[in-house]
Design an enzyme around this catalytic site. Sequence first.
Site, PDB file in Angstrom:
ATOM      1  N   GLY A  44       0.831  -1.194   0.000  1.00  0.00           N
ATOM      2  CA  GLY A  44       0.000   0.000   0.000  1.00  0.00           C
ATOM      3  C   GLY A  44       0.862   1.239   0.000  1.00  0.00           C
ATOM      4  O   GLY A  44       2.007   1.217   0.476  1.00  0.00           O
ATOM      5  N   GLN A  49       2.646  10.052   1.375  1.00  0.00           N
ATOM      6  CA  GLN A  49       3.945   9.366   1.401  1.00  0.00           C
ATOM      7  C   GLN A  49       4.813   9.728   0.211  1.00  0.00           C
ATOM      8  O   GLN A  49       6.023   9.503   0.232  1.00  0.00           O
ATOM      9  CB  GLN A  49       3.752   7.842   1.431  1.00  0.00           C
ATOM     10  CG  GLN A  49       3.129   7.338   2.721  1.00  0.00           C
ATOM     11  CD  GLN A  49       3.035   5.830   2.705  1.00  0.00           C
ATOM     12  OE1 GLN A  49       2.087   5.277   2.209  1.00  0.00           O
ATOM     13  NE2 GLN A  49       4.054   5.159   3.230  1.00  0.00           N
ATOM     14  N   CYS A  89       5.657   0.101   7.220  1.00  0.00           N
ATOM     15  CA  CYS A  89       5.273   1.231   6.387  1.00  0.00           C
ATOM     16  C   CYS A  89       6.499   1.692   5.598  1.00  0.00           C
ATOM     17  O   CYS A  89       7.600   1.751   6.150  1.00  0.00           O
ATOM     18  CB  CYS A  89       4.777   2.359   7.294  1.00  0.00           C
ATOM     19  SG  CYS A  89       4.269   3.829   6.417  1.00  0.00           S
ATOM     20  N   LEU A  90       6.294   2.004   4.326  1.00  0.00           N
ATOM     21  CA  LEU A  90       7.423   2.434   3.490  1.00  0.00           C
ATOM     22  C   LEU A  90       7.973   3.793   3.917  1.00  0.00           C
ATOM     23  O   LEU A  90       9.032   4.205   3.463  1.00  0.00           O
ATOM     24  CB  LEU A  90       7.013   2.456   2.014  1.00  0.00           C
ATOM     25  CG  LEU A  90       6.641   1.092   1.410  1.00  0.00           C
ATOM     26  CD1 LEU A  90       6.184   1.254  -0.033  1.00  0.00           C
ATOM     27  CD2 LEU A  90       7.803   0.114   1.498  1.00  0.00           C
ATOM     28  N   HIS A 136      -4.671   1.056   7.418  1.00  0.00           N
ATOM     29  CA  HIS A 136      -3.346   1.693   7.527  1.00  0.00           C
ATOM     30  C   HIS A 136      -3.212   2.831   6.513  1.00  0.00           C
ATOM     31  O   HIS A 136      -2.763   3.929   6.838  1.00  0.00           O
ATOM     32  CB  HIS A 136      -2.268   0.620   7.299  1.00  0.00           C
ATOM     33  CG  HIS A 136      -0.864   1.128   7.256  1.00  0.00           C
ATOM     34  ND1 HIS A 136       0.095   0.743   8.175  1.00  0.00           N
ATOM     35  CD2 HIS A 136      -0.239   1.976   6.394  1.00  0.00           C
ATOM     36  CE1 HIS A 136       1.238   1.351   7.877  1.00  0.00           C
ATOM     37  NE2 HIS A 136       1.066   2.099   6.804  1.00  0.00           N
ATOM     38  N   GLU A 137      -3.653   2.573   5.266  1.00  0.00           N
ATOM     39  CA  GLU A 137      -3.478   3.576   4.206  1.00  0.00           C
ATOM     40  C   GLU A 137      -4.425   4.768   4.370  1.00  0.00           C
ATOM     41  O   GLU A 137      -4.020   5.910   4.140  1.00  0.00           O
ATOM     42  CB  GLU A 137      -3.640   2.936   2.826  1.00  0.00           C
ATOM     43  CG  GLU A 137      -2.620   1.838   2.497  1.00  0.00           C
ATOM     44  CD  GLU A 137      -1.174   2.252   2.692  1.00  0.00           C
ATOM     45  OE1 GLU A 137      -0.854   3.438   2.541  1.00  0.00           O
ATOM     46  OE2 GLU A 137      -0.355   1.369   3.023  1.00  0.00           O
ATOM     47  N   HIS A 140      -3.135   7.300   6.752  1.00  0.00           N
ATOM     48  CA  HIS A 140      -2.143   8.239   6.198  1.00  0.00           C
ATOM     49  C   HIS A 140      -2.816   9.526   5.708  1.00  0.00           C
ATOM     50  O   HIS A 140      -2.238  10.607   5.795  1.00  0.00           O
ATOM     51  CB  HIS A 140      -1.406   7.610   5.004  1.00  0.00           C
ATOM     52  CG  HIS A 140      -0.230   6.760   5.375  1.00  0.00           C
ATOM     53  ND1 HIS A 140       0.870   7.245   6.041  1.00  0.00           N
ATOM     54  CD2 HIS A 140       0.034   5.445   5.149  1.00  0.00           C
ATOM     55  CE1 HIS A 140       1.761   6.268   6.211  1.00  0.00           C
ATOM     56  NE2 HIS A 140       1.276   5.166   5.677  1.00  0.00           N
TER      57      HIS A 140
HETATM   58 NI    NI Z   1       2.238   3.369   5.690  1.00  0.00          NI
END
Ligand code: NI
Length: 167
Positions: A44, A49, A89-90, A136-137, A140
């Site tokens: 995701g 991000q 998470c990236l 989670h996304e 963000h």
């Molecule tokens: Ni994330």
Amino acid sequence: MLQMKLCGDPILRTQCTPVEKIDDGLLHTLDTMVEMMREQSGVGLAAPQVGITQRFLVMMTPDDEKIFKMINPRILSHSEKTVVMEEGCLSVLGGDNLPVYANVTRPESVVVEWTDENGKQLSAEMSGVPARIVQHETDHLDGKLFIDYLSGARREMVMRKVRRHKK
Ligand code: NI
């Protein structure tokens, strides 16, 4: 060129604004985000991000590798039942440049609605891993990170491993 934003960058703490129009620029950005997600073996990626404070995200359901491009996603309801799952998470990387993982408790299933890249209004009930990813996304888009769910010693332990964005 989109650049991955890391923990400590204020853009990750920004309340994102709704997308008003689906144009070529947005479609291109969504495609680029899918590429970035795949390159980094993520499941995701949300707009902030990559430095864009608008409400859209891409995600992949690991079982069937189905790609979702969600514009203005909204979680309409969630189960009472919660589950613990490991999240990474990236934007939250350790010194080795790999995601730092931690267990997070969240609802087991959610009903989510969104607009797809063709402007079509969709909704789905998701459970298990897909439900986890979409929660989670969408977090963000409200400036929230999974580490916010950790408390006390566990949070400190995780944060010690996290490579911070340098100004
Ligand atoms: Ni994330």
